[in-house]
Design a protein around this motif. Structure first.
Motif, short mmCIF file in Angstrom:
data_model
loop_
_atom_site.label_atom_id
_atom_site.label_comp_id
_atom_site.label_asym_id
_atom_site.label_seq_id
_atom_site.Cartn_x
_atom_site.Cartn_y
_atom_site.Cartn_z
N TYR A 122 -21.79 -14.63 -33.24
CA TYR A 122 -22.72 -14.48 -34.36
C TYR A 122 -22.82 -12.99 -34.67
O TYR A 122 -21.86 -12.24 -34.45
CB TYR A 122 -24.08 -15.09 -34.01
CG TYR A 122 -24.86 -15.62 -35.20
CD1 TYR A 122 -24.29 -16.54 -36.06
CD2 TYR A 122 -26.16 -15.21 -35.44
CE1 TYR A 122 -24.99 -17.04 -37.15
CE2 TYR A 122 -26.88 -15.70 -36.52
CZ TYR A 122 -26.29 -16.62 -37.37
OH TYR A 122 -27.00 -17.11 -38.44
N PHE A 123 -23.94 -12.56 -35.20
CA PHE A 123 -24.19 -11.13 -35.41
C PHE A 123 -25.53 -10.77 -34.76
O PHE A 123 -26.22 -11.65 -34.27
CB PHE A 123 -24.16 -10.77 -36.89
CG PHE A 123 -24.99 -11.67 -37.77
CD1 PHE A 123 -26.31 -11.38 -38.03
CD2 PHE A 123 -24.43 -12.82 -38.32
CE1 PHE A 123 -27.07 -12.21 -38.83
CE2 PHE A 123 -25.19 -13.66 -39.13
CZ PHE A 123 -26.52 -13.36 -39.39
N LEU A 146 -15.50 -10.91 -39.84
CA LEU A 146 -14.80 -11.40 -41.02
C LEU A 146 -14.61 -10.22 -41.97
O LEU A 146 -15.49 -9.38 -42.10
CB LEU A 146 -15.56 -12.53 -41.71
CG LEU A 146 -16.94 -12.27 -42.32
CD1 LEU A 146 -17.27 -13.36 -43.33
CD2 LEU A 146 -18.02 -12.23 -41.26
N ASP A 147 -13.43 -10.15 -42.59
CA ASP A 147 -13.16 -9.01 -43.47
C ASP A 147 -12.89 -9.42 -44.91
O ASP A 147 -12.90 -8.57 -45.81
CB ASP A 147 -12.00 -8.18 -42.94
CG ASP A 147 -10.67 -8.94 -42.93
OD1 ASP A 147 -10.66 -10.16 -43.20
OD2 ASP A 147 -9.64 -8.31 -42.63
N PRO A 182 -12.97 -13.28 -34.14
CA PRO A 182 -12.72 -13.49 -35.58
C PRO A 182 -13.33 -14.81 -36.03
O PRO A 182 -13.20 -15.82 -35.34
CB PRO A 182 -11.19 -13.50 -35.67
CG PRO A 182 -10.71 -13.86 -34.30
CD PRO A 182 -11.73 -13.30 -33.35
N HIS A 183 -13.98 -14.80 -37.18
CA HIS A 183 -14.76 -15.96 -37.61
C HIS A 183 -13.90 -17.18 -37.89
O HIS A 183 -14.13 -18.25 -37.32
CB HIS A 183 -15.56 -15.58 -38.87
CG HIS A 183 -16.29 -16.73 -39.49
ND1 HIS A 183 -15.81 -17.42 -40.58
CD2 HIS A 183 -17.47 -17.32 -39.17
CE1 HIS A 183 -16.65 -18.38 -40.91
NE2 HIS A 183 -17.67 -18.34 -40.08
N GLU A 191 -4.10 -9.12 -40.82
CA GLU A 191 -4.22 -7.82 -40.16
C GLU A 191 -5.38 -7.80 -39.16
O GLU A 191 -5.26 -7.23 -38.06
CB GLU A 191 -4.43 -6.72 -41.21
CG GLU A 191 -3.23 -6.46 -42.10
CD GLU A 191 -3.10 -7.46 -43.24
OE1 GLU A 191 -2.10 -7.38 -43.98
OE2 GLU A 191 -4.01 -8.33 -43.39
N LEU A 192 -6.49 -8.42 -39.52
CA LEU A 192 -7.63 -8.47 -38.61
C LEU A 192 -7.29 -9.28 -37.36
O LEU A 192 -7.60 -8.89 -36.23
CB LEU A 192 -8.84 -9.07 -39.31
CG LEU A 192 -10.09 -9.28 -38.43
CD1 LEU A 192 -10.59 -7.96 -37.87
CD2 LEU A 192 -11.20 -9.97 -39.20
N LEU A 193 -6.63 -10.40 -37.55
CA LEU A 193 -6.26 -11.24 -36.42
C LEU A 193 -5.29 -10.52 -35.48
O LEU A 193 -5.41 -10.60 -34.25
CB LEU A 193 -5.65 -12.55 -36.91
CG LEU A 193 -6.58 -13.45 -37.73
CD1 LEU A 193 -5.82 -14.67 -38.26
CD2 LEU A 193 -7.78 -13.90 -36.91
N GLN A 194 -4.34 -9.80 -36.06
CA GLN A 194 -3.37 -9.07 -35.24
C GLN A 194 -4.05 -7.96 -34.45
O GLN A 194 -3.78 -7.76 -33.26
CB GLN A 194 -2.27 -8.49 -36.13
CG GLN A 194 -1.34 -9.55 -36.71
CD GLN A 194 -0.38 -9.00 -37.73
OE1 GLN A 194 -0.64 -7.96 -38.36
NE2 GLN A 194 0.75 -9.68 -37.93
#
Length: 206
Positions: A122-123, A146-147, A182-183, A191-194
């Motif tokens: 969560y945040f 999440l981006d 990652p959400h 790119e975020l996942l990598q």
């Protein structure tokens, strides 16, 4: 401290998952010391286990604990509509104190139902970690990233997540472990996942 549970139905985790009827369990310094019938040991606390099952704690492997506060908000809707019209606008208004309250409530509900460990993303995750510490539970925690394909947001999400991993992994006497979170594939870029995989390997977490 010693705790003695008498005359319980003990659900074991041995190879046969044996059920031990009318058995006692002695706990010393938070560890099971003896299991047997009519144990003669004395203990500081004695619990009458008649008519009850004594079993290992349950593990909840998917939670967003603070969302206990949103229970019943926006029922009977498709996932995307529910997220976009109900949940995300409401979550944007949540403060750290709200997440703390929802997390404590969630911990209490899980303990009451026999859950002793959980996985949460969560945040305001510092507040979730504090709830874990205070409740005595065990948890794997991740800041939810999440981006939405935006480069600057990606950098900030990765920074927050890495900071949380560094600060809280192993806290609460080892009851807290951390992960990168990652959400979902529909809110996170490739790119975020990598980069998540790279950071997880670097920090030795998942």
């Amino acid at each position: 401290m010693e705790i003695l549970v008498r005359n319980a139905m003990v659900l074991t985790q041995n190879g046969k998952r044996a059920l031990l009827k009318d058995h006692d369990v002695l706990i010393e310094e938070n560890k099971i010391a003896k299991v047997g019938k009519r144990l003669g040991e004395k203990a500081e606390y004695v619990i009458d286990g008649r008519g009850k099952v004594l079993m290992p704690g349950l593990v909840n492997t998917h939670t967003h604990l603070a969302m206990t506060l949103l229970r019943g908000y926006g029922d009977d809707m498709s996932l995307q509509k529910w997220l976009e019209s109900k949940i995300w606008p409401m979550e944007a208004k949540l403060k750290a104190s709200d997440v703390r309250a929802g997390s404590m409530l969630g911990c209490l509900e899980m303990i009451k139902g026999g859950t002793t460990s959980f996985v949460d993303m969560y945040f305001f995750m510092e507040e979730v970690a504090r709830a874990v510490d205070e409740s005595g539970m065990r948890a794997n925690l991740a800041y939810g990233m999440l981006d939405l394909g935006k480069q600057e947001k990606r950098k900030e999400e990765l920074r927050k997540s890495e900071e949380f991993v560094r600060k809280f992994n192993g806290k609460a006497d080892g009851r807290i472990s951390t992960s990168f979170g990652p959400h979902a594939i529909y809110t996170c870029s490739t790119e975020l996942l990598q980069k998540t995989k790279e950071l997880a390997d670097e920090h030795g977490v998942r």
